[in-house]
Design an enzyme around this catalytic site. Structure first.
Site, PDB file in Angstrom:
ATOM      1  CB  CYS A 108      -1.156  -5.979  -8.075  1.00  0.00           C
ATOM      2  SG  CYS A 108      -2.827  -6.455  -8.289  1.00  0.00           S
TER       3      CYS A 108
ATOM      4  CD  GLU B 170      -7.041  -3.328  -4.333  1.00  0.00           C
ATOM      5  OE1 GLU B 170      -6.232  -4.254  -4.514  1.00  0.00           O
ATOM      6  OE2 GLU B 170      -8.197  -3.492  -3.929  1.00  0.00           O
TER       7      GLU B 170
END
Ligand SMILES: Cc1cc2nc3c(=O)[nH]c(=O)nc-3n(C[C@H](O)[C@H](O)[C@H](O)COP(=O)(O)OP(=O)(O)OC[C@H]3O[C@@H](n4cnc5c(N)ncnc54)[C@H](O)[C@@H]3O)c2cc1C
Length: 1023
Positions: free
Chosen positions: A810, A776
């Protein structure tokens, strides 16, 4: 005001709904004789209302287009957005979107009202004009000519709907209209439309409007009796941009000063001032403000203060008692306006999202009615309170009339545009006093109010909606709420599970913290203080490296000893040896460890939050979110494992069994980042563990203490020590581990560059089995805003998405794409809202934005801002104390083009570009072209725009009309595509599959002889 005065109030909040209701039932009940008279009176009122003398066309219209029809929802959407859209292109799209698909013909001639049928015809015509699919040159011509006409028509219709509920554009017009026609027999309370101010400037404008209104109403006051005069009602959320529980230390005193100014003006004008009731988490703050105003010596002889009490709140009865005590203590009368409440759906949603123990409101309509009646009884009995019963419900009004007998020292209240018929009769025949709550203001401020009114009229649980519904008989309208609640024993509504039970039998929702509950917050803060002291006192193992607080680098948070090559080797060997036995344990046994861990995490929440604050610089709200997410990961993966990792028996020919089993891969390496030091760390590790892998966990070098705490809890929850190993360290430790052949898979969250390095390393060794990498990584996350969006909502969501966690998520918003027609107004509001952010040490619960993680990050971000100084549109100021920490001011930077953003700036920096109304599709394609695909946001009320973005956007998580951070496990599985990650999504149903290998076993059961099962089939069938 002391905390003890709120004890009863808070206790009620915590009691189960049935208990609260049981206590209210006696006061709410009428005797059988009373009930007969109440019904008789209500029957008369209903018959008169239904005969249509008073049922306005709008009542019938809103009934015809109730919220249970697609067309009703479309009209609500149109009404909410249309008037604020400045450009023709988007206005047309909105109309086409809302009117185009509706089946307006089905409503033709359906209403008893000619005017409603006329409106339906208009809507049918509009649909015809906006329907692009209809061909033919004449139609196309009509279509072209029709656009401005449609626009004007829809605008007029929306204005009309607004005018139905708003008395005038300004106070003078409102006063004038209040003196005319049927309205003249009513008293008035004027409210300046506007709520939820986002900036100081907006709040100051509202304050000025209230002051002006008070003066104007005062000038026109004629009545001797102050209670009979017109008054002004005020919403506190209009007066302060941060009317929030965690900002109470500044907003309560500031609001007190503002309300005192209004109260002094009201006193001078000789009129009353009533404080409206808003969301449940603001209740205590509002009571503190009201108490201060009541106690002001300069207002000693002014009895004009009023407050609204919402009966749907479980604390309502206690608030009435509190008001009674306050008025007695001050020796002054006070008006209490009893309402049922206007934010019910919001309260339910918010409590579920926040994982609160229970709802602040009742869950059945009849329960709200019972509470209303119990409060009404208490108000009628309180000697110093002046009751104002605000309701449009004929049964409620008839009950109060019955109980009041000959008394007239109270009043009823209705909203402008509603309930006229109900009260005209009562004024005329029974001599009651009745007041109209009359909003005043321009269309821009009307929308939030209008939507609440349309919801109230359109919901089939509401009295006004049922009144206009011919299928609901008199018996339905006259049903006694007390009997209804007694019948179910006060049980909550079966379709509204408590927040903890939101996910049903699958798993328990993680516990939140009610930030509006000061004792609960104080208790957690006190535990956090203790944890800080204990951690700082621990010198750590010999040779340990000190971990410093990013908010103040002079402060030691703890110490860590990093893993060396020996430690890595030992851990890997042990993990390899332990894995088969761990994988051989039943899935249930591994899942049970995760459930125990979830409970442990909740039990140690304050200690974990303490570390999140000091080690990672998280704010209080973020620290709560951090623990909740970790807990959710545990319970979700446990549930998924029980479901997904069981052996599957597969169909096949007779005489053979076929089974598919999911088996742990071996040793999984979990490399996690510092920005979610508990949540992501736990998510990766427990997914691997429950899948039957042993785990080497390598946390980020910035947050080893949290990892240590988490691993200790995992061991305590029953994960064997040789199955789970913690190896703190930097990139070299990570690199050494990734290179080791014994590692069968890697779960990584971090930068795209590091993910690439890991992928390369995994492939370098020719002898190594092909191992999976679940990565990720980051994103250049954009939010697209068109001109139908609500600016206040956009600004709140931008602040949350771009600056919460100091932009170190993120998912955080990096690029705001504003339609040029609304960009200046939104940017101005954004700048104003940024000025209200508190930046500083996150150990202070009122802080919104903490530090960035370390000196290197701070330097990089500051350098970038400095290089772009000429493009800075807005920036927050840093407090002096920030000099000792790694603080970066939230900053907005203007870009010329979407393509100018090429890098992820992992901090509180937001870039802005603008686009033209026709360019939506191009905007999405250009955002896609960056190659990143993590999150995207869209603010638009146009369904086709939502559809377009949804079909084009290449992102893992698209958020429409909300913030774009805070993905919830099992609800918004999280993870991107392209440069943003490999998938599968964390917290999603496919995640665990990457941690296992699949093995099928086929056994020929006839090989040892005949097919016994086939041969016995007949007998078993016959048997
Ligand atoms: C003069 C005036 C001033 C007002 N000021 C305020 C104010 O300051 N703050 C505020 O919040 N509202 C205020 N209101 C709005 C008011 O709350 C609504 O108009 C009111 O709820 C409608 O009540 P009713 O008796 O007319 O309707 P009814 O139809 O009898 O009752 C509707 C009520 O039931 C509640 N309800 C519906 N379903 C459920 C359920 N499943 N469980 C529990 N409850 C349910 C609704 O939320 C609503 O509160 C004011 C209204 C008036 C008339």
């Amino acid at each position: 005001m002391s905390d003890t005065e709120f004890t009863a109030l808070r206790a009620l909040y915590r009691l189960p709904e049935p208990e609260v209701l049981q206590a209210l039932l006696p006061a709410a009940a009428s005797t059988p004789q009373e009930l007969d008279s109440i019904r008789e009176r209500a029957r008369g009122l209903i018959a008169e209302l239904r005969a249509g003398r008073h049922l306005g066309w709008i009542d019938r219209f809103l009934h015809e287009y109730g919220l249970n029809t697609e067309e009703g929802v479309a009209l609500l959407g149109l009404a909410e957005a249309y008037l604020r859209v400045p450009d023709a292109f988007t206005a047309d799209r909105l109309v086409q979107d809302k009117i185009g698909p509706g089946d307006w013909g089905a409503h033709a001639g359906a209403s008893p009202s000619l005017r409603v049928n006329g409106a339906t015809l208009g809507l049918m015509l509009t649909r015809y004009l906006v329907d692009e699919a209809e061909g033919g040159p004449v139609r196309r011509l009509v279509h072209r000519m029709g656009e401005p006409a449609v626009r004007a028509g829809v605008a007029a219709a929306m204005q009309m709907m607004g005018e139905q509920f708003v008395l005038g554009r300004d106070i003078d017009e409102g006063l004038k209209r209040s003196r005319r026609g049927a309205g003249a027999i009513f008293r008035y309370s004027f409210d300046m439309l506007g709520e939820g101010a986002r900036t100081r400037a907006d709040a100051a404008d509202y304050q000025a409007a209230y002051l002006e209104a008070i003066a104007a109403v005062g000038r026109s006051a004629e009545d001797e009796d102050v209670f009979a005069r017109d008054t002004v009602s005020v919403k506190l959320s209009a007066l302060h941009p941060r009317y929030e529980p965690l900002q109470a230390d500044r907003c309560v005193p500031e609001l007190t000063a503002l309300v005192l100014q209004l109260a002094h003006a009201a006193k001078a004008a000789g009129i009353g001032l009533t404080i409206d009731a808003e969301e449940a988490d603001r209740l205590e703050m509002s009571l503190r403000i009201i108490a201060s105003v009541m106690a002001d010596p300069a207002l000693k002889d002014w009895e004009g203060l009023g407050m609204a009490v919402q009966a749907y709140q479980r604390r309502a009865a206690a608030v009435v008692t509190w008001a009674d005590q306050l008025s007695r203590a001050s020796g002054k009368r006070m008006t209490v306006r009893l309402v049922k409440g206007a934010y019910w759906d919001t309260e339910i949603k918010r409590a579920q999202e926040q994982g609160l123990v229970d709802y602040p409101v009742f869950t059945r309509k009849a329960a709200t009615d019972v509470s209303y009646l119990a409060c009404a009884r208490a108000l009628l009995a309180a000697p110093r309170l002046y009751p104002a019963f605000a309701t449009h419900n004929a049964l409620t009004a008839a009950t109060i009339m019955q109980w009041a007998g000959a008394r007239r020292d109270f009043e009823f209240q209705r909203l402008h545009g509603m309930g006229v018929g109900l009260y005209e009769g009562l004024i005329e025949h029974a001599g009651v006093n009745a007041r109209v709550y009359a909003p005043v203001g321009g269309y821009r401020d009307l929308l939030a109010y209008l939507v609440r009114r349309l919801l109230e009229n359109g919901a089939n649980s509401s009295f006004v909606n049922q009144l206009a519904d011919p299928t609901i008989g008199e018996a339905g309208l006259l049903a006694d709420p007390v009997a209804a609640i007694r019948q179910v024993g006060g049980a909550p509504h079966p379709k509204i599970p408590r927040p903890a039970d939101l996910y049903g039998a699958e798993r328990r929702n993680s516990q939140g913290l009610d930030l509006s509950d000061p004792p609960a917050v104080s208790a957690v803060l006190a535990e956090m203080q203790k944890a800080w002291a204990a951690e700082a006192a621990d010198p750590g193992p010999p040779g340990a490296r000190l971990v410093l607080d990013p908010a103040d680098h002079r402060r030691i948070v703890g110490a860590v000893r990093e893993a060396d090559a020996d430690a890595c080797g030992r851990a890997l060997a042990a993990a390899v040896a332990a894995q088969p036995a761990w994988a051989a344990r039943p899935v249930e046994a591994r899942a049970a460890c995760l459930d125990r861990l979830a409970d442990l995490l909740e039990a140690r929440r304050p200690q974990l939050m303490a570390l999140a604050v000091r080690e990672a610089g998280k704010t209080l709200a973020d620290a709560i979110g951090e623990v909740r997410e970790a807990v959710d990961f545990c319970r979700y993966y446990a549930a998924r494992a029980r479901q997904d990792l069981q052996p599957l028996t597969l169909p096949g020919p007779t005489g053979e069994t076929n089974e598919l089993r999911m088996v742990g891969r071996g040793v999984f390496l979990c490399i996690s980042p510092w920005n979610f030091p508990l949540a992501i760390f736990t998510g990766q590790v427990v997914a691997a563990l429950v899948s039957g892998d042993s785990v080497i966990a390598k946390p980020a070098p910035q947050t080893p203490l949290m990892a240590r705490r988490a691993v200790a809890l995992m061991h305590e929850a029953g994960v064997p020590e040789d199955v789970l190993h913690l190896l703190p360290g930097g990139p070299d430790v990570g690199q050494a581990l990734v290179s080791d052949r014994r590692v069968a898979g890697v779960a990584f969250t971090g930068s795209t560059a590091t993910a690439r390095r890991i992928a390369r390393t995994l492939l370098e060794d020719d002898q190594r089995p092909l191992s999976p990498l679940i990565a990720e990584t980051g994103g250049l996350n954009a939010m697209i805003v068109d001109s139908t969006a609500l600016p206040e909502q956009v600004v709140a969501d931008v602040i949350t998405s771009a600056f919460r966690s100091a932009g170190q998520r993120c998912s955080a918003l990096r690029l705001l794409c504003l339609q040029e027609d609304v960009a200046p107004a939104i940017l101005e509001m954004l700048e104003g809202a940024m000025a209200e952010l508190r930046i500083g040490d996150p150990a202070d619960p009122s802080v919104d934005v903490g530090p960035v993680i370390d000196a290197a990050a701070a330097e990089r971000l500051r350098g970038y801002i400095a290089r772009n100084a000429g493009r800075v549109l807005a920036a927050c100021a840093l407090p002096p104390a920030a000099a000792d920490g790694h603080f970066v001011p939230p900053t907005v930077i203007r870009l010329d083009r979407i393509e100018d953003l090429t890098e992820e700036w992992f901090g509180p920096i937001l870039h802005v570009v603008t686009w033209r109304a026709e360019e939506l599709e191009a905007v999405v394609r250009r955002i896609n072209a960056s190659g990143f695909g993590l999150t995207m946001g869209l603010h638009s009320r146009v369904g086709s725009a939502q559809g377009l973005v949804r079909s084009l956007a290449r992102v893992g998580n698209l958020y429409v009309n909300r913030s774009m951070i805070g993905a919830v496990v099992g609800v918004q599985p999280f993870g991107g595509e392209g440069l943003s990650g490999t998938g599968p999504k964390a917290g999603g149903p496919h995640y665990l599959h990457r941690f296992v290998v699949e093995r099928t076993v086929s056994i020929d059961t006839t090989s040892a002889g005949g097919n016994a099962s086939l041969m016995t089939l007949d007998a078993s069938l016959e048997g």
